[in-house]
Design a protein around this motif. Structure first.
Motif, short mmCIF file in Angstrom:
data_model
loop_
_atom_site.label_atom_id
_atom_site.label_comp_id
_atom_site.label_asym_id
_atom_site.label_seq_id
_atom_site.Cartn_x
_atom_site.Cartn_y
_atom_site.Cartn_z
N SER A 64 3.79 -21.72 22.17
CA SER A 64 4.54 -22.96 22.44
C SER A 64 5.73 -22.68 23.35
N ARG A 65 6.39 -21.53 23.18
CA ARG A 65 7.56 -21.22 24.02
C ARG A 65 7.15 -20.93 25.45
N VAL A 66 6.02 -20.28 25.64
CA VAL A 66 5.53 -20.01 26.99
C VAL A 66 5.25 -21.32 27.72
N LYS A 67 4.65 -22.28 27.00
CA LYS A 67 4.33 -23.57 27.60
C LYS A 67 5.58 -24.36 27.97
N GLN A 68 6.70 -24.07 27.31
CA GLN A 68 7.94 -24.81 27.55
C GLN A 68 8.85 -24.15 28.59
N LEU A 69 8.37 -23.05 29.20
CA LEU A 69 9.22 -22.30 30.11
C LEU A 69 9.76 -23.16 31.25
N ASP A 70 8.90 -23.99 31.84
CA ASP A 70 9.34 -24.77 32.99
C ASP A 70 10.16 -25.99 32.59
N GLU A 71 10.40 -26.19 31.27
CA GLU A 71 11.19 -27.32 30.80
C GLU A 71 12.63 -26.91 30.50
N ARG A 72 12.93 -25.62 30.55
CA ARG A 72 14.26 -25.13 30.20
C ARG A 72 14.95 -24.59 31.44
N GLU A 73 16.27 -24.69 31.44
CA GLU A 73 17.04 -24.07 32.51
C GLU A 73 16.97 -22.56 32.33
N ILE A 74 16.66 -21.85 33.41
CA ILE A 74 16.55 -20.40 33.35
C ILE A 74 17.89 -19.77 33.71
N THR A 75 18.52 -19.16 32.73
CA THR A 75 19.75 -18.39 32.94
C THR A 75 19.59 -17.07 32.19
N PHE A 76 20.47 -16.12 32.46
CA PHE A 76 20.40 -14.87 31.72
C PHE A 76 20.60 -15.12 30.22
N LYS A 77 21.44 -16.09 29.91
CA LYS A 77 21.70 -16.41 28.50
C LYS A 77 20.44 -16.93 27.81
N THR A 78 19.75 -17.89 28.45
CA THR A 78 18.56 -18.46 27.82
C THR A 78 17.43 -17.43 27.75
N VAL A 79 17.36 -16.57 28.76
CA VAL A 79 16.34 -15.51 28.74
C VAL A 79 16.59 -14.57 27.56
N LYS A 80 17.84 -14.16 27.38
CA LYS A 80 18.15 -13.25 26.28
C LYS A 80 17.92 -13.93 24.93
N GLU A 81 18.27 -15.19 24.81
CA GLU A 81 18.03 -15.92 23.56
C GLU A 81 16.54 -15.93 23.23
N ASP A 82 15.70 -16.14 24.26
CA ASP A 82 14.26 -16.17 24.05
C ASP A 82 13.74 -14.80 23.64
N ILE A 83 14.27 -13.74 24.26
CA ILE A 83 13.87 -12.38 23.90
C ILE A 83 14.21 -12.09 22.44
N LYS A 84 15.40 -12.46 22.02
CA LYS A 84 15.83 -12.19 20.64
C LYS A 84 14.99 -12.99 19.64
N LEU A 85 14.66 -14.23 19.97
CA LEU A 85 13.82 -15.03 19.08
C LEU A 85 12.44 -14.40 18.94
N SER A 86 11.90 -13.90 20.04
CA SER A 86 10.59 -13.25 20.00
C SER A 86 10.64 -11.98 19.16
N MET A 87 11.71 -11.20 19.33
CA MET A 87 11.85 -9.96 18.56
C MET A 87 12.00 -10.24 17.08
N GLN A 88 12.76 -11.26 16.74
CA GLN A 88 12.93 -11.62 15.34
C GLN A 88 11.61 -12.05 14.72
#
Length: 209
Positions: A64-88
């Motif tokens: 679901s997160r991959v499908k929503q990639l183009d719906e979110r603003e891409i910043t270093f902050k949002t990228v890191k948040e996504d990485i941490k959510l995936s790791m958790q």
């Protein structure tokens, strides 16, 4: 009925995480649930069926997160948040990642889906890189396979960081996840423009003291 199935998956996941998939039997799961093996077999005929259910439970959020990639603003902050959510999320199903190769051989449906996810993850990184280039945060790659090599290294790290953590007996807590998310994100640092490095340093200032 649905609650019983949910309980079976929850208990199985905890046992797999604690003892490893290969060391847990249907009987052990049934004993932990205080039900008969026959009762458990009504919901899952084999241990591998539980593995399959847990795998698709895990990847549903990733998909679901991959499908929503183009719906979110891409910043270093949002990228890191996504990485941490995936790791958790990976930590919740760590048994799978600590025995990745062997478990993929047990179930062809999981293996095929995992290969498909690789393609989606690859496209996700390509989208990320193109967005960062448009923002003038990331340099254009010098040769055609350079971005491919970087993506493969980042996906490889993502797949194995939990395995390495167990190999070297590292405690996986929020601080450790923070460290590993930084390690993954640092892979793109050498490719950043001066503007990109300025924005990047705002995200992780302590690493540049």
């Amino acid at each position: 009925m649905k609650n019983r199935r949910t309980n079976i998956l929850s208990v199985s996941r905890k046992l797999f995480n604690k003892q490893g998939f290969s060391n847990v039997t249907i009987r052990m799961i049934a004993q932990e649930l205080r039900i008969s093996s026959g009762n458990l077999n009504y919901h899952f005929k084999r241990r591998e069926d539980i593995l399959e259910a847990l795998y698709f439970e895990m990847v549903s959020e990733f998909d679901s997160r991959v499908k929503q990639l183009d719906e979110r603003e891409i910043t270093f902050k949002t990228v890191k948040e996504d990485i941490k959510l995936s790791m958790q999320k990976m930590v919740e199903y760590q048994f799978f990642w600590t025995d990745l190769y062997n478990l993929l051989q047990l179930n062809n449906k999981i293996k095929l889906h995992f290969e498909k996810i690789y393609e989606n993850r690859f496209k996700g990184y390509q989208f990320l890189f193109s967005t960062l280039i448009e923002k003038q945060y990331l340099q254009s790659f010098e040769f055609i396979n350079e971005s491919q090599f970087l993506i493969e290294r980042m996906i490889g790290f993502s797949n194995t960081w939990i395995y390495n953590s167990h190999l070297y007996q590292k405690e996986i807590n929020q601080n450790y996840i923070e460290l590993q998310s930084n390690n993954l994100l640092f892979m793109i640092y050498p490719y950043l423009t001066n503007l990109g490095k300025i924005e990047y340093k705002k995200l992780i200032p302590d690493c540049f003291v």
